[in-house]
Write a protein that holds these residues in place. Structure first.
Motif, PDB file in Angstrom:
ATOM      1  N   LYS A   1       5.130   1.377   5.200  1.00  0.00           N
ATOM      2  CA  LYS A   1       4.584   0.359   4.907  1.00  0.00           C
ATOM      3  C   LYS A   1       3.183   0.252   4.518  1.00  0.00           C
ATOM      4  O   LYS A   1       2.690   0.910   5.924  1.00  0.00           O
ATOM      5  N   LEU A   2       2.646  -0.041   3.549  1.00  0.00           N
ATOM      6  CA  LEU A   2       1.143   0.026   3.405  1.00  0.00           C
ATOM      7  C   LEU A   2       0.769  -1.385   3.680  1.00  0.00           C
ATOM      8  O   LEU A   2       1.024  -2.304   3.208  1.00  0.00           O
TER       9      LEU A   2
ATOM     10  N   ARG B   1      -1.511  -9.340 -19.519  1.00  0.00           N
ATOM     11  CA  ARG B   1      -2.488  -9.300 -18.626  1.00  0.00           C
ATOM     12  C   ARG B   1      -2.878 -10.830 -18.175  1.00  0.00           C
ATOM     13  O   ARG B   1      -3.121 -11.250 -17.022  1.00  0.00           O
TER      14      ARG B   1
ATOM     15  N   LEU C   1      -7.301   4.145  -5.630  1.00  0.00           N
ATOM     16  CA  LEU C   1      -7.582   4.825  -4.271  1.00  0.00           C
ATOM     17  C   LEU C   1      -8.992   5.588  -4.539  1.00  0.00           C
ATOM     18  O   LEU C   1      -9.330   6.382  -5.361  1.00  0.00           O
TER      19      LEU C   1
ATOM     20  N   LYS D   1      -9.459  -5.511 -12.420  1.00  0.00           N
ATOM     21  CA  LYS D   1      -8.526  -4.397 -12.431  1.00  0.00           C
ATOM     22  C   LYS D   1      -7.919  -4.284 -11.600  1.00  0.00           C
ATOM     23  O   LYS D   1      -7.875  -5.163 -10.258  1.00  0.00           O
ATOM     24  N   GLY D   2      -6.727  -3.362 -11.423  1.00  0.00           N
ATOM     25  CA  GLY D   2      -5.827  -3.034 -10.271  1.00  0.00           C
ATOM     26  C   GLY D   2      -6.790  -2.155  -9.175  1.00  0.00           C
ATOM     27  O   GLY D   2      -7.920  -1.517  -9.579  1.00  0.00           O
ATOM     28  N   PRO D   3      -6.360  -2.219  -8.062  1.00  0.00           N
ATOM     29  CA  PRO D   3      -7.017  -1.353  -6.939  1.00  0.00           C
ATOM     30  C   PRO D   3      -6.915   0.229  -7.433  1.00  0.00           C
ATOM     31  O   PRO D   3      -5.617   0.660  -7.953  1.00  0.00           O
TER      32      PRO D   3
ATOM     33  N   PHE E   1      -2.479  -3.850   3.811  1.00  0.00           N
ATOM     34  CA  PHE E   1      -3.983  -3.850   3.155  1.00  0.00           C
ATOM     35  C   PHE E   1      -4.776  -4.974   4.074  1.00  0.00           C
ATOM     36  O   PHE E   1      -4.358  -6.099   4.457  1.00  0.00           O
ATOM     37  N   GLY E   2      -6.225  -4.631   4.166  1.00  0.00           N
ATOM     38  CA  GLY E   2      -6.958  -5.724   4.750  1.00  0.00           C
ATOM     39  C   GLY E   2      -7.315  -6.643   3.495  1.00  0.00           C
ATOM     40  O   GLY E   2      -6.867  -6.407   2.135  1.00  0.00           O
ATOM     41  N   LYS E   3      -7.883  -7.739   3.640  1.00  0.00           N
ATOM     42  CA  LYS E   3      -8.194  -8.789   2.779  1.00  0.00           C
ATOM     43  C   LYS E   3      -9.360  -8.436   1.658  1.00  0.00           C
ATOM     44  O   LYS E   3      -9.260  -9.055   0.454  1.00  0.00           O
TER      45      LYS E   3
ATOM     46  N   LEU F   1      -6.328 -14.532   1.077  1.00  0.00           N
ATOM     47  CA  LEU F   1      -5.023 -13.892   1.449  1.00  0.00           C
ATOM     48  C   LEU F   1      -4.883 -12.471   1.285  1.00  0.00           C
ATOM     49  O   LEU F   1      -3.932 -11.739   1.960  1.00  0.00           O
ATOM     50  N   GLY F   2      -5.730 -11.703   0.466  1.00  0.00           N
ATOM     51  CA  GLY F   2      -5.603 -10.368   0.171  1.00  0.00           C
ATOM     52  C   GLY F   2      -4.393 -10.077  -0.677  1.00  0.00           C
ATOM     53  O   GLY F   2      -3.553 -10.796  -1.283  1.00  0.00           O
TER      54      GLY F   2
ATOM     55  N   LEU G   1       0.218  -7.741  -8.967  1.00  0.00           N
ATOM     56  CA  LEU G   1       0.086  -6.349  -9.243  1.00  0.00           C
ATOM     57  C   LEU G   1       1.345  -5.520  -8.716  1.00  0.00           C
ATOM     58  O   LEU G   1       1.773  -5.715  -7.740  1.00  0.00           O
TER      59      LEU G   1
ATOM     60  N   GLU H   1      -0.279   7.842  -2.195  1.00  0.00           N
ATOM     61  CA  GLU H   1      -1.153   7.168  -3.011  1.00  0.00           C
ATOM     62  C   GLU H   1      -0.432   5.956  -3.839  1.00  0.00           C
ATOM     63  O   GLU H   1       0.507   6.705  -4.217  1.00  0.00           O
TER      64      GLU H   1
ATOM     65  N   MET I   1      -6.793   4.413   4.485  1.00  0.00           N
ATOM     66  CA  MET I   1      -7.125   4.453   3.201  1.00  0.00           C
ATOM     67  C   MET I   1      -8.174   3.251   2.669  1.00  0.00           C
ATOM     68  O   MET I   1      -8.165   2.587   3.385  1.00  0.00           O
TER      69      MET I   1
ATOM     70  N   TYR J   1      -9.179   1.460  -1.019  1.00  0.00           N
ATOM     71  CA  TYR J   1      -9.127   1.277  -2.148  1.00  0.00           C
ATOM     72  C   TYR J   1     -10.487   0.445  -2.817  1.00  0.00           C
ATOM     73  O   TYR J   1     -10.897  -0.360  -2.259  1.00  0.00           O
TER      74      TYR J   1
ATOM     75  N   LEU K   1     -10.972  -2.435  -0.302  1.00  0.00           N
ATOM     76  CA  LEU K   1      -9.733  -2.801   0.524  1.00  0.00           C
ATOM     77  C   LEU K   1      -9.477  -1.768   1.381  1.00  0.00           C
ATOM     78  O   LEU K   1      -9.451  -0.338   0.829  1.00  0.00           O
TER      79      LEU K   1
ATOM     80  N   PHE L   1      -2.018   1.629  -9.067  1.00  0.00           N
ATOM     81  CA  PHE L   1      -1.484   0.132  -9.436  1.00  0.00           C
ATOM     82  C   PHE L   1      -1.948  -0.130 -10.925  1.00  0.00           C
ATOM     83  O   PHE L   1      -2.621   0.752 -11.575  1.00  0.00           O
ATOM     84  N   GLY L   2      -1.166  -0.941 -11.414  1.00  0.00           N
ATOM     85  CA  GLY L   2      -1.354  -1.553 -12.842  1.00  0.00           C
ATOM     86  C   GLY L   2      -2.769  -2.413 -12.826  1.00  0.00           C
ATOM     87  O   GLY L   2      -3.126  -2.720 -11.998  1.00  0.00           O
ATOM     88  N   PRO L   3      -3.083  -2.983 -14.031  1.00  0.00           N
ATOM     89  CA  PRO L   3      -4.220  -3.758 -14.231  1.00  0.00           C
ATOM     90  C   PRO L   3      -4.022  -5.321 -13.747  1.00  0.00           C
ATOM     91  O   PRO L   3      -4.970  -6.041 -13.667  1.00  0.00           O
TER      92      PRO L   3
ATOM     93  N   GLN M   1     -11.686  -1.829  -6.034  1.00  0.00           N
ATOM     94  CA  GLN M   1     -11.230  -2.781  -7.096  1.00  0.00           C
ATOM     95  C   GLN M   1     -12.331  -3.453  -8.035  1.00  0.00           C
ATOM     96  O   GLN M   1     -13.067  -4.308  -7.386  1.00  0.00           O
TER      97      GLN M   1
ATOM     98  N   LEU N   1      -1.203   3.075   6.497  1.00  0.00           N
ATOM     99  CA  LEU N   1       0.052   3.381   6.307  1.00  0.00           C
ATOM    100  C   LEU N   1       0.601   3.354   7.595  1.00  0.00           C
ATOM    101  O   LEU N   1       0.056   4.535   8.496  1.00  0.00           O
TER     102      LEU N   1
END
Lengths: 111, 113
Positions: free
Chosen positions: B100-101, A9, B46, B42-44, B103-105, A41-42, A90, A99, B34, B36, B88, A102-104, B38, B92
């Motif tokens: 390719k996916l 982590r 859906l 944690k991770g994002p 993402f917005g910021k 930056l996202g 990530l 879909e 989509m 997401y 987010l 994602f991991g943590p 977050q 796609l």
């Protein structure tokens, strides 16, 4: 439930060190991805893999490499860590649908 | 012009408010849209996805796509403190022959009790 796990982590490394970030998924997904996430930056795609031993560069591959020797495991390697690689990393996986799971995340600090 | 633009906020609203989150995109070839969510540390994950213009509802959440304007929105009704997270948008499409996916910021939302 799909589970994507990442080896650490939080990680602190020194400049110049070789760093390994590990990702494992348990859903037999073909596709796996590595992103980094930075404020303002996202999410940016570093590398992805659509099969064992296959890899494709994403938008920001410089300074990184990857390895996928087994379907469930995708590793990100920082060959010589630099301070500008301090970030949240990530990992994600995707099966036949759209879909991404994602991991943590691993928060890496390079000092 | 960036492929996906999202106002990063942050946005703070009182509990019960209607929240509107928006993104614009530039490539008309994008096919799937989509959202997401977050949570902190944690991770994002859906939240919703759609592939056509119009609205799609799921409980208190509505995803809206306007392909003619290249504009997507997420509405949250009766917002709750548990909705506090970063949202987010993700779109796609095909790039160089592969999917390719993009993402917005991300927009950080805080719902205050």
């Amino acid at each position: 439930d799909v589970k994507v796990t990442q080896s650490s982590r939080y990680l602190v490394k020194r400049t110049g060190e070789k760093v390994f970030l590990e990702c494992v998924q348990d859903m037999d997904h073909e596709n796996m991805f590595w992103y980094r996430q930075d404020p303002g930056l996202g999410l940016r795609l570093i590398y992805f893999s659509y099969d064992v031993k296959m890899k494709e560069k994403g938008d920001i591959p410089e300074g990184y490499s990857v390895s996928r020797e087994k379907k469930e495991r995708f590793s990100l390697i920082l060959e010589s860590a630099s301070t500008n690689q301090t970030s949240m990393y990530l990992c994600a996986s995707r099966g036949r649908g759209y879909e991404q799971y994602f991991g943590p995340g691993t928060r890496l600090t390079v000092t | 012009q960036k492929e996906v633009e999202q106002d990063p906020g942050p946005l703070s609203v009182p509990e019960g408010a209607i929240v509107s989150l928006n993104c614009t995109y530039s490539n008309s070839a994008f096919q799937y849209f989509m959202w997401y969510r977050q949570y902190s540390r944690k991770g994002p994950e859906l939240l919703m996805y759609t592939y056509s213009s119009g609205n799609k509802e799921d409980g208190r959440f509505t995803a809206q796509v306007d392909k003619s304007s290249k504009y997507i929105s997420l509405f949250i009704r009766d917002s709750q403190p548990s909705d506090s997270a970063t949202y987010l948008c993700a779109i796609l499409g095909l790039r160089g022959g592969s999917e390719k996916l993009v993402f917005g910021k991300g927009m950080k939302l805080t719902v205050n009790p």
